[in-house]
Design a protein around this motif. Structure first.
Motif, PDB file in Angstrom:
ATOM      1  N   UNK A  73      38.974  98.593 100.728  1.00 17.21           N
ATOM      2  CA  UNK A  73      39.748  98.002  99.633  1.00 17.21           C
ATOM      3  C   UNK A  73      40.573  96.821 100.130  1.00 17.21           C
ATOM      4  N   UNK A  74      41.217  96.989 101.273  1.00 19.86           N
ATOM      5  CA  UNK A  74      42.034  95.904 101.825  1.00 19.86           C
ATOM      6  C   UNK A  74      41.162  94.721 102.209  1.00 19.86           C
ATOM      7  N   UNK A  75      39.983  94.994 102.775  1.00 19.64           N
ATOM      8  CA  UNK A  75      39.100  93.913 103.187  1.00 19.64           C
ATOM      9  C   UNK A  75      38.599  93.135 101.974  1.00 19.64           C
ATOM     10  N   UNK A  76      38.265  93.841 100.895  1.00 17.99           N
ATOM     11  CA  UNK A  76      37.790  93.171  99.681  1.00 17.99           C
ATOM     12  C   UNK A  76      38.872  92.262  99.117  1.00 17.99           C
ATOM     13  N   UNK A  77      40.092  92.722  99.081  1.00 17.67           N
ATOM     14  CA  UNK A  77      41.200  91.912  98.583  1.00 17.67           C
ATOM     15  C   UNK A  77      41.425  90.716  99.512  1.00 17.67           C
ATOM     16  N   UNK A  78      41.253  90.921 100.801  1.00 21.68           N
ATOM     17  CA  UNK A  78      41.441  89.842 101.763  1.00 21.68           C
ATOM     18  C   UNK A  78      40.421  88.723 101.527  1.00 21.68           C
ATOM     19  N   UNK A  79      39.147  89.088 101.302  1.00 23.86           N
ATOM     20  CA  UNK A  79      38.123  88.070 101.056  1.00 23.86           C
ATOM     21  C   UNK A  79      38.424  87.304  99.767  1.00 23.86           C
ATOM     22  N   UNK A  80      38.828  88.007  98.724  1.00 22.85           N
ATOM     23  CA  UNK A  80      39.146  87.356  97.459  1.00 22.85           C
ATOM     24  C   UNK A  80      40.352  86.430  97.633  1.00 22.85           C
ATOM     25  N   UNK A  81      41.343  86.889  98.374  1.00 22.64           N
ATOM     26  CA  UNK A  81      42.536  86.073  98.622  1.00 22.64           C
ATOM     27  C   UNK A  81      42.168  84.800  99.381  1.00 22.64           C
TER      28      UNK A  81
END
Length: 187
Positions: A73-81
């Motif tokens: 979840x954190x990695x997905x948000x990081x890529x979107x950010x």
């Protein structure tokens, strides 16, 4: 002179114990049952240890899955950010170019081109994050995806979307925001 019970008396003095057949069978059965009990207790002990190991394994798997889920979840948000940072950079560059600090030399055509470039960056970020637009103009009204803002008389069949006031968005098929629409009330 010989006493009539002398043999019986002599036999008693030798202290021989006589085991009756019923007692022997009971002793053998009791020994067999004790062996079975010892075996059953050993198996129960092994099963208990296996249960505790399995319980610890399940707990470890649960903790590992929770950690992996949080990491994903954190990695997905990081890529979107990271994708949105490019959009922000583009907006800041456009504001700087058209502000007093940038000399205010921009014309309308370059302003529109800059906004289109920023929109393309944002659209690409949405595609990577699997965010899809809900733009139902001309389609049948679907209350699961659309929010009717008003109904208006029209030649179109009833419950047809006539206009989209605000587009909706889905993330992996899940509704983020419904499309706000004007619907046909029929004739």
């Amino acid at each position: 002179m010989i006493e009539p019970n002398a043999d019986a008396h002599n036999a008693g003095s030798e202290d021989k114990t006589t085991v009756l057949p019923e007692t022997a069978v009971a002793l053998v059965e009791m020994e067999r049952l004790q062996n079975e009990l010892a075996g059953a207790e050993e198996r129960a002990k092994n099963h208990w240890e296996q249960y505790l190991r399995a319980l610890a394994d399940v707990d470890n798997v649960r903790k590992r899955a929770a950690k992996d889920l949080e990491s994903a979840r954190q990695f997905a948000v990081e890529k979107f950010a990271q994708d949105l940072i490019g959009v922000k950079d583009s907006l800041e560059l456009g504001i700087q170019t058209y502000s007093k600090e940038g000399g205010g030399k921009a014309d309308v055509a370059s302003l529109v081109e800059g906004q289109n470039a920023t929109l393309r960056l944002l659209t690409k970020a949405f595609e990577k994050a699997q965010i899809e637009e809900v733009n139902p103009e001309g389609a049948a009204f679907n209350p699961e995806l659309h929010e009717a803002m008003m109904a208006q008389p029209s030649d179109a069949p009833a419950n047809t979307v006539l206009a989209v006031i605000q587009r909706g968005y889905t993330l992996n098929g899940r509704l983020l925001r419904p499309a706000r629409v004007v619907v046909s009330a029929g004739k």
